[in-house]
Design an enzyme around this catalytic site. Sequence first.
Site, PDB file in Angstrom:
ATOM      1  N   THR A 331       3.549  -3.196  -4.431  1.00 12.26           N
ATOM      2  CA  THR A 331       3.061  -3.582  -3.104  1.00 12.26           C
ATOM      3  C   THR A 331       3.471  -2.552  -2.056  1.00 12.26           C
ATOM      4  OG1 THR A 331       5.005  -4.782  -2.284  1.00 12.26           O
ATOM      5  CG2 THR A 331       3.486  -5.986  -3.728  1.00 12.26           C
ATOM      6  N   ASP A 332       2.758  -2.549  -0.948  1.00 13.34           N
ATOM      7  CA  ASP A 332       3.221  -1.792   0.209  1.00 13.34           C
ATOM      8  C   ASP A 332       4.492  -2.457   0.731  1.00 13.34           C
ATOM      9  OD1 ASP A 332       3.303   0.107   2.256  1.00 13.34           O
ATOM     10  OD2 ASP A 332       1.130   0.026   2.536  1.00 13.34           O
ATOM     11  N   TRP A 333       5.155  -1.807   1.675  1.00 14.44           N
ATOM     12  CA  TRP A 333       6.522  -2.192   2.034  1.00 14.44           C
ATOM     13  C   TRP A 333       6.588  -3.448   2.906  1.00 14.44           C
ATOM     14  CZ3 TRP A 333       6.555   0.702  -1.614  1.00 14.44           C
ATOM     15  CH2 TRP A 333       7.615   1.495  -2.041  1.00 14.44           C
TER      16      TRP A 333
END
Length: 618
Positions: A331-333
């Site tokens: 996932t993105d942060w």
Amino acid sequence: MSIQVASEYMENPDGVVFRDLNGNGVMEPYEDPRLPAAERVEDLLGRLSLEEKAGLMFISIVSVPDSGNLEDETPRSGRVGVRDTVANKLVNHLNFHYVPVPNTAAKWVNELQRHALESSPHGIPVTLFTDPRHSFIENWGASFTAEYFSAWPEPLGLAAVRDEQLVREFATIARAEYTAIGIRGAMHPTIDLATEPRWARQYSTFGQDKDLVARLANAYLDGFQGPELGADSVECMAKHFPGGGPQLDGEDPHFPYGREQVYPGGMFDYHLEPFKKVIARGVSCIMPYYGMPVGLVLDGEPIEEVGFGFNRQIITGLLREKLGFDGVVCTDWSLITESRLNGKQLPPRAWGVEHLSVEERVLKVIEAGCDQFGGEECPEIIVDLVRKGLVQEERIDASVRRLLRVKFDLGLFDNPYVDAEAAAERAGRPEYVAAGELAQARSVTILKNDGAEHPLLPLAPGVRVYSEEMDPNVVAASGLEPVGSAGEADVAIVRVAAPFEFRDHYMLESSFHAGSLAFDTETIEKVRRLSEQVPVVLVPHLDRPAILTPLEPHCAAIAAVYGASDSALLKALTNVVPPEGRVPFQLPRSEAAVIGSRPDVPGDTEDPLYECGFGLEL
């Protein structure tokens, strides 16, 4: 002294392999390197505790102290230090932010790896990742300046040259500099398409054309990963699936006001094309974006309006099942918890699922089909989900199997250490720096070149140059004569940044150049007044398109750059290095044209000032 890992193995009568992991003469149980990687993965997976498996599914953020001593770290607000993260939370994927001089960074990496091997139950080495750090834009949410590495144009500049071999050369050099200090994961390339002119992330893309982006992305993988992942490779994390360009009003989904991703032109499949190509090529990892699709229908089925990292239809249905990707999905942060930095806050990027609890968000990401949580360090939640029966351990095993396979393929289990003494020699080597500057000069894009009697460019030796932005010593070293006023000059060079609206409410927001693409009146008047005294060469830094329309009539020449030093720029303007750039996206004529364009459609502004692909030769 550099750290050497023993090459001798011992095997007892039961077939258990031992190795001197830490160079101290103590032989410890170890996965047999003589076995195929898949067998080593299964062997280790079967011995891991649930806590160890959960720890593998997180990437935490870390900054290296200037001392290079592991114990000197100052943890981010609300987070534990890296020693506790690795030893107690059992997280062994880390995202580098601040990095000191190469030798110090390498020393820290070796201390970290020794700590990981000694403190974790099965001696799992750490994989260190980074956002891009080979160019000019400093944005702690997306990229870092080159600092101790060679400096190259932003990916937009590589795209302007349109040369796959140049991209391959860049990636090969970047890989050598990364591995010199122990970085083995690249959170790039960004293969989104630059179809919304206002979007802040365009500088890290290869522009608007899907075919060009796909070609350059695969060349990028050639340089970083090689033919296949190995002991000299850096794994790549292509982003942001299924294409992060079509943002409503050009706003970025790092922030609540930018969460919506829209497709009024019906071009969803166009944005998928580069991902199809890197999947076929063998990219190691893919990152979905924060964006929340609005009104999207695929194959007659409405897509759930939640962020892509939470979206099972997109991750499992499209990426896994339809496109056949079986690598790591990270996932993105900070989808799960809020972020804090320098007194600013940013809410969890849980778009469409803001109402869910932290535990429910983690569950939804796992059910979507993701393997890893970026920017988080809460593996205990996964442990609780399994123990409550909400997630089967076999589902966790599927992700851990992918994550372990990458570590084995990278050779980290065989030797996680780097040669700290050689790090400074391997990073920022003169030939690397020279190659980067050459690329900067090649990427310069000549958009206009007029003159009273003949074209103004190239500038001839001895021409008197007035510039408020450029270093006069560099001007002189380029064979030109710096002067102190426009009245003394033969030409004025004006370097300007592309316009943006400064915002500073949320954490990271001030680093994202968003909003209007129109220049302010002061800049326009400055160029107009200067042009009345001397011919002007305008040099806009295009980290995204700019509306050059009010400036263009006052400029004899326009030379766009995408990250270029004064030296590299002057090499291009004097034709010492012929500028080859072709603008990688459309440059709109007006704000009205931008507002009227469709965010998912490439080159959709009416009557553009410069079309994508335009560029003059000298």
